[in-house]
Design a protein around this motif. Structure first.
Motif, PDB file in Angstrom:
ATOM      1  N   ASN A 234      25.754  -3.124  84.752  1.00 36.83           N
ATOM      2  CA  ASN A 234      25.271  -2.425  85.951  1.00 36.83           C
ATOM      3  C   ASN A 234      24.790  -1.011  85.655  1.00 36.83           C
ATOM      4  N   ALA A 235      24.548  -0.718  84.388  1.00 32.21           N
ATOM      5  CA  ALA A 235      24.099   0.625  84.009  1.00 32.21           C
ATOM      6  C   ALA A 235      22.713   0.891  84.569  1.00 32.21           C
ATOM      7  N   SER A 236      22.432   2.162  84.777  1.00 23.73           N
ATOM      8  CA  SER A 236      21.111   2.560  85.272  1.00 23.73           C
ATOM      9  C   SER A 236      20.052   2.250  84.217  1.00 23.73           C
ATOM     10  N   PRO A 237      18.800   2.136  84.630  1.00 25.82           N
ATOM     11  CA  PRO A 237      17.732   1.847  83.661  1.00 25.82           C
ATOM     12  C   PRO A 237      17.692   2.837  82.509  1.00 25.82           C
ATOM     13  N   SER A 238      17.931   4.113  82.796  1.00 22.94           N
ATOM     14  CA  SER A 238      17.872   5.123  81.727  1.00 22.94           C
ATOM     15  C   SER A 238      19.001   4.914  80.710  1.00 22.94           C
ATOM     16  N   LEU A 239      20.197   4.521  81.220  1.00 23.71           N
ATOM     17  CA  LEU A 239      21.313   4.256  80.312  1.00 23.71           C
ATOM     18  C   LEU A 239      21.072   2.992  79.490  1.00 23.71           C
ATOM     19  N   SER A 240      20.561   1.974  80.138  1.00 22.85           N
ATOM     20  CA  SER A 240      20.260   0.735  79.420  1.00 22.85           C
ATOM     21  C   SER A 240      19.217   0.973  78.337  1.00 22.85           C
ATOM     22  N   ALA A 241      18.243   1.798  78.652  1.00 18.98           N
ATOM     23  CA  ALA A 241      17.224   2.123  77.657  1.00 18.98           C
ATOM     24  C   ALA A 241      17.823   2.886  76.486  1.00 18.98           C
ATOM     25  N   ALA A 242      18.779   3.774  76.799  1.00 24.50           N
ATOM     26  CA  ALA A 242      19.436   4.546  75.733  1.00 24.50           C
ATOM     27  C   ALA A 242      20.247   3.634  74.810  1.00 24.50           C
ATOM     28  N   ILE A 243      20.897   2.608  75.399  1.00 18.70           N
ATOM     29  CA  ILE A 243      21.653   1.656  74.589  1.00 18.70           C
ATOM     30  C   ILE A 243      20.714   0.871  73.681  1.00 18.70           C
ATOM     31  N   ALA A 244      19.593   0.431  74.226  1.00 21.27           N
ATOM     32  CA  ALA A 244      18.607  -0.310  73.428  1.00 21.27           C
ATOM     33  C   ALA A 244      18.056   0.572  72.302  1.00 21.27           C
ATOM     34  N   ASP A 245      17.794   1.824  72.629  1.00 19.34           N
ATOM     35  CA  ASP A 245      17.315   2.761  71.606  1.00 19.34           C
ATOM     36  C   ASP A 245      18.377   2.964  70.522  1.00 19.34           C
ATOM     37  N   SER A 246      19.637   3.005  70.926  1.00 23.53           N
ATOM     38  CA  SER A 246      20.725   3.195  69.969  1.00 23.53           C
ATOM     39  C   SER A 246      20.835   2.024  69.005  1.00 23.53           C
ATOM     40  N   ALA A 247      20.682   0.805  69.530  1.00 26.38           N
ATOM     41  CA  ALA A 247      20.754  -0.377  68.669  1.00 26.38           C
ATOM     42  C   ALA A 247      19.664  -0.336  67.604  1.00 26.38           C
ATOM     43  N   LYS A 248      18.497   0.146  67.987  1.00 29.41           N
ATOM     44  CA  LYS A 248      17.401   0.259  67.018  1.00 29.41           C
ATOM     45  C   LYS A 248      17.646   1.402  66.032  1.00 29.41           C
ATOM     46  N   LEU A 249      18.081   2.543  66.570  1.00 35.23           N
ATOM     47  CA  LEU A 249      18.287   3.720  65.722  1.00 35.23           C
ATOM     48  C   LEU A 249      19.399   3.491  64.695  1.00 35.23           C
ATOM     49  N   ALA A 250      20.445   2.776  65.086  1.00 37.99           N
ATOM     50  CA  ALA A 250      21.557   2.515  64.166  1.00 37.99           C
ATOM     51  C   ALA A 250      21.085   1.793  62.915  1.00 37.99           C
ATOM     52  N   GLN A 251      20.033   0.977  63.038  1.00 39.62           N
ATOM     53  CA  GLN A 251      19.538   0.182  61.907  1.00 39.62           C
ATOM     54  C   GLN A 251      18.271   0.756  61.288  1.00 39.62           C
ATOM     55  N   GLN A 252      17.877   1.937  61.740  1.00 40.29           N
ATOM     56  CA  GLN A 252      16.636   2.536  61.245  1.00 40.29           C
ATOM     57  C   GLN A 252      16.899   3.276  59.942  1.00 40.29           C
ATOM     58  N   HIS A 253      16.531   2.673  58.844  1.00 39.77           N
ATOM     59  CA  HIS A 253      16.906   3.168  57.528  1.00 39.77           C
ATOM     60  C   HIS A 253      16.393   4.564  57.217  1.00 39.77           C
ATOM     61  N   ASP A 254      15.251   4.930  57.761  1.00 43.76           N
ATOM     62  CA  ASP A 254      14.674   6.227  57.418  1.00 43.76           C
ATOM     63  C   ASP A 254      15.093   7.341  58.379  1.00 43.76           C
ATOM     64  N   ALA A 255      15.968   7.022  59.319  1.00 44.87           N
ATOM     65  CA  ALA A 255      16.450   8.042  60.258  1.00 44.87           C
ATOM     66  C   ALA A 255      17.608   8.822  59.632  1.00 44.87           C
ATOM     67  N   ALA A 256      17.889  10.006  60.167  1.00 47.40           N
ATOM     68  CA  ALA A 256      18.978  10.832  59.653  1.00 47.40           C
ATOM     69  C   ALA A 256      20.324  10.131  59.862  1.00 47.40           C
TER      70      ALA A 256
ATOM     71  N   ARG B 190      22.020   8.319  63.301  1.00 45.63           N
ATOM     72  CA  ARG B 190      22.443   6.915  63.328  1.00 45.63           C
ATOM     73  C   ARG B 190      23.933   6.802  63.669  1.00 45.63           C
ATOM     74  N   GLU B 191      24.731   7.743  63.191  1.00 45.57           N
ATOM     75  CA  GLU B 191      26.159   7.720  63.527  1.00 45.57           C
ATOM     76  C   GLU B 191      26.373   7.940  65.022  1.00 45.57           C
ATOM     77  N   ARG B 192      25.584   8.808  65.622  1.00 41.65           N
ATOM     78  CA  ARG B 192      25.705   9.018  67.067  1.00 41.65           C
ATOM     79  C   ARG B 192      25.262   7.784  67.831  1.00 41.65           C
ATOM     80  N   ALA B 193      24.245   7.112  67.334  1.00 41.22           N
ATOM     81  CA  ALA B 193      23.822   5.867  67.975  1.00 41.22           C
ATOM     82  C   ALA B 193      24.939   4.836  67.924  1.00 41.22           C
ATOM     83  N   ILE B 194      25.610   4.765  66.791  1.00 43.69           N
ATOM     84  CA  ILE B 194      26.761   3.862  66.663  1.00 43.69           C
ATOM     85  C   ILE B 194      27.867   4.285  67.617  1.00 43.69           C
ATOM     86  N   GLY B 195      28.052   5.582  67.751  1.00 45.08           N
ATOM     87  CA  GLY B 195      29.063   6.090  68.674  1.00 45.08           C
ATOM     88  C   GLY B 195      28.792   5.702  70.115  1.00 45.08           C
TER      89      GLY B 195
END
Length: 879
Positions: free
Chosen positions: A593-615, A619-624
């Protein structure tokens, strides 16, 4: 003067034989009694001969000021206004079972030539005095449990007035590291270094004042009688620079800066930041142990060794830090930090380089010390500046300076702690080209006035101006004052400081401590200006934590749309950092039931956690943030990171995040035989610790042990004990049945059978030979052997039964970080050792019997695993 020693056990190779062979019997019975020779020369040098052993940086020169019999065991000194020196003599050190032998002596130079040839006992019968300060025609002396005022009212040279100013300091433990170094500041308070003990402090002259529990350093106002505990705990020594900044030290760190007072942090109850002290020096000497113990490099020229081989070449007894105000030394030393290292027979000097709100301590000299002696008895323990501008050194001059409490019992039996107790020297250091130089009092500009302790009383306009000052330190102090101001302009100024110094944790803490109650206004300003720059993500995460904690305290939804000042124009990395902070602070769950902005942030986090060239930090914050989502959304991303060859810190974060979910698929994935065999020992420890922290996972961990997927010794002794005391009766019963025997039954039988060796007559020579031939492949003792496992010097302080147990049953307990592994290279060859680093590019081992050489295994592809790692228990038999 404390020496930290490692007391952890270590894994030793498995002995598959049921009994011990003859030589190993000798090792057990004799090894723990092999003596350590801590010192090279057994006889003391005369002052003239000791002077010849000094090596100082040109154009410095050393002169003798006083020596025995005028002074004995000097540990502190101070000049009065007539040029006389009052010296605290710690003559009873280190014993506790003798009548008080401490004295204060008054030294005078009858020929006015700089050599103090006359000595008068000013006060005696003191318990280990270690600090003196002239005060109102007399002296303030620290001598736990009391701080005294001593005065000669009759002109005899001996104090006839003695009264207790403060009392209650702990004195039941070590005879060193007690309250010390009384220091008067311009604010009218007298400051004291705490040592390593506490106490409940009162003032007999002010019984109306409440008692103060001592938790750190202390200050006392002699006019009002007020007593205050301070942030920071110095072991021995306290110093202030020209602008009133306080510096302290600890045994392995020569310079620490008390950056911020906790009173500033307490004004925002939702701020989680609690640090107050900055370790200025880099710990460049590594012990190989996780969790601390690393030291700061020194360059001794003596033959002394420390009481732990892993401390060799580093500070182990840092004391008497002194910020040099200028004087009879060359200008290059002005503003530098001097520190004593009595174990290494030297004085060290660091350049203090401004860094954000604090400083970095860098060695002023390259691979050499400003003062060093080849005489093993030379013990610099105290530094001060004389009225002539020279640097004075108290040389306690002892054969053994280490306290018995920090030495193994067997070493204590063979050590002469009294050798040198009637000796002692005071030395003066000057520069040949600095005669007549005097310290210059700093001219305080309006901006520098913000450095003073009463920054919250500075006019608002001057605080506002300080927020835009080019000095990071001035901006930090301005942020402290602005946080206490309710002026509407303060929020914008705080925003400016926060972004200008986002990469400095102290400034971030100063800003966030002052935005309580106006977080939304501050966030609105911040989101408008924030860019993806160093430190800004940390700032965003800290601010989010404030939002989350405040919502938790007020029992409201931290993630409700109306409570979050989100800005879609803010970079996704920064929004994720902010939301991760909010979710952590509120311990919130982000569901369907999360808001669209929160759901988008979760989706972005899933991508960022696996983004090899990111800091890595992003990526640790995305995992958090993912650990606050549903497993269906977060699980695939977390497992992808865990199963990859990403950097260790990233996999560790993913393991902990995954283990926070209760599902069986989490346990199954983390404990699968394939995954378990592929991960490094450190990750296995992390995995088990994370799983056992959740009650739902505990039965599944026991299932894995019961099925053989995990070995019984995968659990540490601490974990086994905790499980055996579980509140869950079913868990307790399973642990008793499954793990009742901590090691293989045959090995425990062998242990019981071999207890007979404990009655044999020890022979240290035989034990030393056994160590050299067998144990030295993985351990060091007396600077001999290879540092693969822990340092073994203090093994003699352990019971004989314990030593025998760990030799016969090496799997009984394996200290964290010391499990052995086989690394199989691509060519099929094997390397045995302890994995100290495992990255996508290499595996680094500390290997036995190869002089601790590191082996790097390079893969053919940047992301392909460099080697197959599997647990091993190498076959090994004694000769």
């Amino acid at each position: 003067m404390k020496t930290i020693m490692n007391r952890r056990g270590a894994e030793m190779p498995r002995n598959s034989r049921p009994i011990l062979s003859g030589p190993l019997r000798l090792c057990v019975s004799a090894f723990f009694l092999s003596a350590v020779s801590l010192f090279a020369n057994d006889t003391a040098n005369s002052p003239a001969d000791e002077l010849k052993t000094f090596k100082v940086e040109a154009p410095l020169k050393v002169e003798l000021v006083a020596a025995e019999p005028q002074v004995e065991s000097p540990c502190a000194m101070a000049f009065d206004d007539q040029g006389r020196i009052y010296v605290a003599e710690n003559r009873g050190y280190p014993h506790t079972d003798e009548p008080p032998q401490g004295r204060i002596v008054m030294l005078e130079s009858t020929h006015h030539d700089g050599h103090y040839d006359k000595s008068t006992v000013f006060a005696d019968g003191l318990t280990y005095p270690n600090g003196v300060m002239p005060w109102k025609g007399g002296l303030i002396v620290t001598s736990a449990p009391d701080v005294y005022f001593l005065k000669d009212t009759k002109g005899t040279g001996h104090a006839d007035e003695k009264k207790v100013l403060l009392t209650g300091f702990d004195y039941a433990k070590s005879t060193q590291l007690r309250v010390n170094c009384p220091t008067l500041r311009p604010d009218g308070w007298i400051y004291f270094a705490a040592g390593l003990v506490g106490g409940t402090i009162t003032s007999p002259e002010h019984p109306e004042k409440p008692a103060v529990k001592m938790t750190g350093d202390l200050r006392w106002n002699p006019q009002t009688g007020d007593i205050e505990t301070l942030d920071g705990r110095s072991q021995y020594g306290i110093s202030f620079d020209a602008l009133g900044r306080r510096f302290i030290c600890m045994n392995r760190l020569p310079v620490q800066h008390v950056v911020i007072e906790s009173r500033w942090l307490r004004r925002n109850p939702h701020l989680s930041f609690a640090e107050t002290v900055q370790d200025c020096n880099e710990r460049t000497v590594k012990t190989g142990l996780r969790g601390g113990g690393d030291g700061v490099r020194v360059w001794p020229i003596s033959h002394n060794i420390t009481t732990a081989d892993s401390h060799a070449g580093s500070f182990t007894a840092a004391c008497s830090v002194r910020i040099w105000p200028g004087g009879a030394l060359a200008m290059m030393y002005d503003g530098c930090a001097f520190s004593c290292e009595p174990t290494g027979n030297l004085v060290h000097v660091d350049r203090l380089v401004p860094h954000g709100a604090t400083f970095i301590g860098e060695p002023l000299l390259d691979k050499r010390e400003v003062f060093a002696s080849s005489d093993d008895w030379c013990r610099p323990v105290f530094l001060t500046r004389g009225p002539d501008g020279a640097l004075y050194i108290c040389d306690m001059y002892r054969k053994i300076i280490e306290h018995p409490d920090y030495l193994p019992a067997e070493i204590r039996k063979h050590s002469d702690f009294d050798a040198g107790k009637t000796l002692g020297r005071i030395w003066r250091i000057t520069s040949a080209d600095a005669s007549g130089r005097k310290a210059k009092a700093p001219v305080a500009s309006p901006e520098q006035s913000l450095e003073r302790e009463d920054v919250d009383k500075v006019p608002i306009d001057q605080l506002l101006a300080g927020a835009k000052n080019p000095s990071a330190r001035v901006r930090f102090r301005a942020a402290l004052g602005l946080g206490s101001s309710q002026d509407p302009r303060a929020v914008a100024a705080l925003t400016h400081v926060a972004l200008a110094e986002a990469d400095d944790k102290w400034t971030r803490a100063a800003v966030l401590s002052g935005v309580g109650g106006r977080e939304r206004e501050f966030a609105a300003e911040l989101f408008k200006e924030a860019k993806e720059e160093p430190g800004v993500s940390d700032l965003m995460e800290g601010l989010g934590m404030l939002f989350g904690r405040a919502a938790l305290a007020e029992k409201r939804d931290a993630l409700a749309k109306e409570s979050l000042p989100l800005n879609d124009k803010t970079p996704a990395v920064l929004r994720i950092a902010f939301l991760a902070g909010v979710a952590d602070g509120a311990n919130a769950h982000i569901g369907d039931n999360a808001s669209p902005s929160l759901s988008a942030a979760i989706a972005d986090s899933a991508k960022l956690a696996q983004q090899h060239d990111a800091a890595i930090e992003s990526r640790e914050r995305a995992i958090g943030l993912l650990k606050h989502a549903d497993w269906q959304t977060a699980g695939p991303a977390l497992l992808a990171v865990i199963m990859s060859k990403e950097p260790t810190e990233l996999r560790t974060a993913a393991i902990r995040a995954a283990a926070s979910f209760d599902g069986t698929d989490v346990t199954n994935a983390l404990l699968s035989a394939k995954h378990w065999a592929a991960i490094a020992p450190m990750e296995r420890e992390t995995t088990l610790a994370a799983l056992l922290a959740k009650p739902a996972h505990i039965p599944r961990v026991l299932d894995a042990i019961e099925s053989g997927a995990l070995p019984k010794n995968a659990l540490s002794a601490v974990q086994r004990t905790a499980l055996s005391k579980s509140k869950d009766a079913a868990v307790r019963d399973r642990v008793t049945k499954l793990l009742g025997a901590a090691a293989d039954g045959d090995r425990m039988k062998a242990y019981e059978a071999e207890k007979v060796v404990l009655t044999l007559t020890p022979n240290p020579k035989h034990g030393g030979e056994i160590f050299k031939n067998i144990c030295s492949t993985c351990h060091r003792l007396n600077q001999e052997g290879h540092q693969v496992g822990p340092d073994l010097l203090d093994i003699r302080s352990q019971p004989k039964e314990s030593i025998l147990l760990h030799i016969v049953v090496p799997d009984y307990e394996i200290a964290p970080g010391f499990a052995a592994s086989n690394v199989e290279l691509k060519d099929g060859s094997l390397r045995l050792g302890i994995v100290i680093s495992d990255t996508a590019e290499s595996v680094t081992l500390r290997e036995p019997a190869r002089r601790g050489r590191k082996t790097f295994c390079a893969p053919t592809s940047p992301r392909s695993p460099p080697a197959s790692i599997r647990s091993c228990r190498p076959a090994w038999r004694p000769p």
